[in-house]
Structure formats: structure tokens, C-alpha cells
Design an enzyme around this catalytic site. Sequence first.
Site, mmCIF file in Angstrom:
data_model
loop_
_atom_site.group_PDB
_atom_site.id
_atom_site.type_symbol
_atom_site.label_atom_id
_atom_site.label_comp_id
_atom_site.label_asym_id
_atom_site.label_seq_id
_atom_site.Cartn_x
_atom_site.Cartn_y
_atom_site.Cartn_z
ATOM 1 N N ASP A 161 29.670 -39.887 4.119
ATOM 2 C CA ASP A 161 29.200 -39.465 2.934
ATOM 3 C C ASP A 161 29.922 -38.198 2.453
ATOM 4 O OD1 ASP A 161 27.628 -38.228 0.939
ATOM 5 O OD2 ASP A 161 25.736 -38.525 1.611
ATOM 6 N N VAL A 162 30.620 -38.262 1.499
ATOM 7 C CA VAL A 162 31.459 -37.111 0.847
ATOM 8 C C VAL A 162 31.168 -36.663 -0.392
ATOM 9 C CG1 VAL A 162 33.905 -36.341 0.699
ATOM 10 C CG2 VAL A 162 33.393 -38.138 2.313
ATOM 11 N N GLU A 163 30.665 -35.466 -0.491
ATOM 12 C CA GLU A 163 29.994 -35.117 -1.771
ATOM 13 C C GLU A 163 30.551 -33.886 -2.195
ATOM 14 O OE1 GLU A 163 25.883 -35.812 -2.667
ATOM 15 O OE2 GLU A 163 25.709 -37.365 -0.811
ATOM 16 N N GLU A 164 30.905 -32.823 -1.193
ATOM 17 C CA GLU A 164 31.364 -31.633 -1.611
ATOM 18 C C GLU A 164 32.508 -31.046 -1.261
ATOM 19 O OE1 GLU A 164 28.717 -28.679 0.274
ATOM 20 O OE2 GLU A 164 27.795 -30.317 1.186
ATOM 21 N N PHE A 200 32.705 -37.238 -8.586
ATOM 22 C CA PHE A 200 33.614 -36.526 -7.405
ATOM 23 C C PHE A 200 34.562 -37.441 -6.797
ATOM 24 C CE2 PHE A 200 34.329 -35.287 -2.819
ATOM 25 C CZ PHE A 200 33.993 -33.752 -3.032
#
Length: 272
Positions: A161-164, A200
Site C-alpha cells: 500500500d503506497v499512499e505517501e 497519487f
Amino acid sequence: MQLRITSRKKLTALLCALGLISIVAIYPRQTVNFFYSTAVQITDYIHFYGYRPVKSFAIHIPASYTIHGIDVSRWQERIDWQRVAKMRDNGIRLQFAFIKATEGEKLVDPYFSRNWQLSRENGLLRGAYHYFSPSVAAPVQARLFLQTVDFSQGDFPAVLDVEERGKLSAKELRKRVSQWLKMVEKSTGKKPVIYSGAVFYHTNLAGYFNEYPWWVAHYYQRRPDNDGMAWRFWQHSDRGQVDGINGSVDFNVFNGTEEELQAFVDGIKETP
């Protein structure tokens, strides 16, 4: 061309206006409710064109997909997976669940072990995900995830999970993400899935990692804005209601058929 307004037309318009004012004066609440209901229906049609309402789940679901699932974490607390698996409405049932396992350097979701075990015992396909922290070295995060999750045959591939991005440049973020993906793929034998929001993704990840399956979050759209991304899963709502779960839960669809889902789980590459 301008329309000429005759005296008769003026009189008709005036009478209509007076009639409407009289109705509002006599039935104020009913009138407001009528116009509000009409506005809501029009808004629903605009926003949910291509969706269908599913009352029990309390959301609109994309109409052209047949395989549905949820994703959960500690925020849903103690889940009754038997009730989740039994829920049906208008031919729709939940077939899979993505479950948060780890985050960053040390965090293990307190409900992961329970969710991981009971989701499978109740017949759902399951997948585990790691929330990526840009400030922590990728190998450290990969080791935490691999030490926490015990994969079995029939499970989905690992999910990142890549969100930031934190203080990293997009290039440095991609480098660290790549390290995590390669370590986990080497250990599990399957290419991990990458999760990210549509905005994103476009800003930081578009055009990279095309060899990996994608899970994209993009709400209230006819289809996710993928910019050429070959997405497998689509998170289309964060407001679903499910028996056995307190509060709202994210809803997802799989982009494919039952046969393609099974091939994906088995790790079989599709013929182009």
C-alpha cells in the site's frame, strides 16, 4: 432570436407563480421534501451512472463487475467473519478480503492474525497488505511483513500500500518501493500487488512498475482513471455496510471473470 412576451403569456406565468407560492405556503414541508428528493435522485443519477444501488450494503456498486470484496484493518475492530461470508443481496456476495498486516518498521495490526485465519475459514479469498512508510528503509519493512504473514496456497499475492511520499522525491520513493517488491517477490514466488490512489499514482508512480498487478482507489467514477495502468482491483467506495462489521468498510471489485480470478490466485500468466 428573442421571443415576444404577450400579455396572455405574462398572465399565465403570473398565475403559475401564484399557484406555486400557494402550494409552498400551504404545504411547506412536503414541497421542500419533494424538491430535495428530486434533487437527490438527479444527483444520484449523475454520480452513479453505471452503478446500481444495493440496499443491504448501503452503497452503489459498479454494475459491470461480478466479483466483489472488502479490505479491513484494526479500524473495523472485531469482525464476525461468518456473518460477512453469509451476506447476500440481489445476487451480490463478498468473495475476497484484503487484510492489513503491517506498517512501517514495527507496527503489526492487532487484528491481523484473527482476520487472516477466520476470513479463510469462512470461505473468502484473502490477501495481506503492508502500509509503506517512506521514512523507513524498504528491507526493514519487507522483513516485518514476511515475518508476520504466513501465506498458504490459494492466497492472493502480497500487497504493498503506497499512499505517501514523505520527504522523498518521486524517484527515491520508486527506488524504495522497488526494493520492497523485489524482496517480497523473491520470498513468496509471486509478484506483489501495488495499491495506490488514482491521484497519487499519476503524480508519483505512473509509467513505472507496469509488470506488477495494480489495485487502484478511485471513488464515484464509472471506471478508475488508470492512465494505461493494467489494474486488477478497484476500490470504489469507503462507505459500505456489511453484516458482522461495525462502521463503514471499503468496497472493491476484481477486474475479470471467475476463471481469471482463479488464475490470478494460482499465479498463472494469462495468454495475451
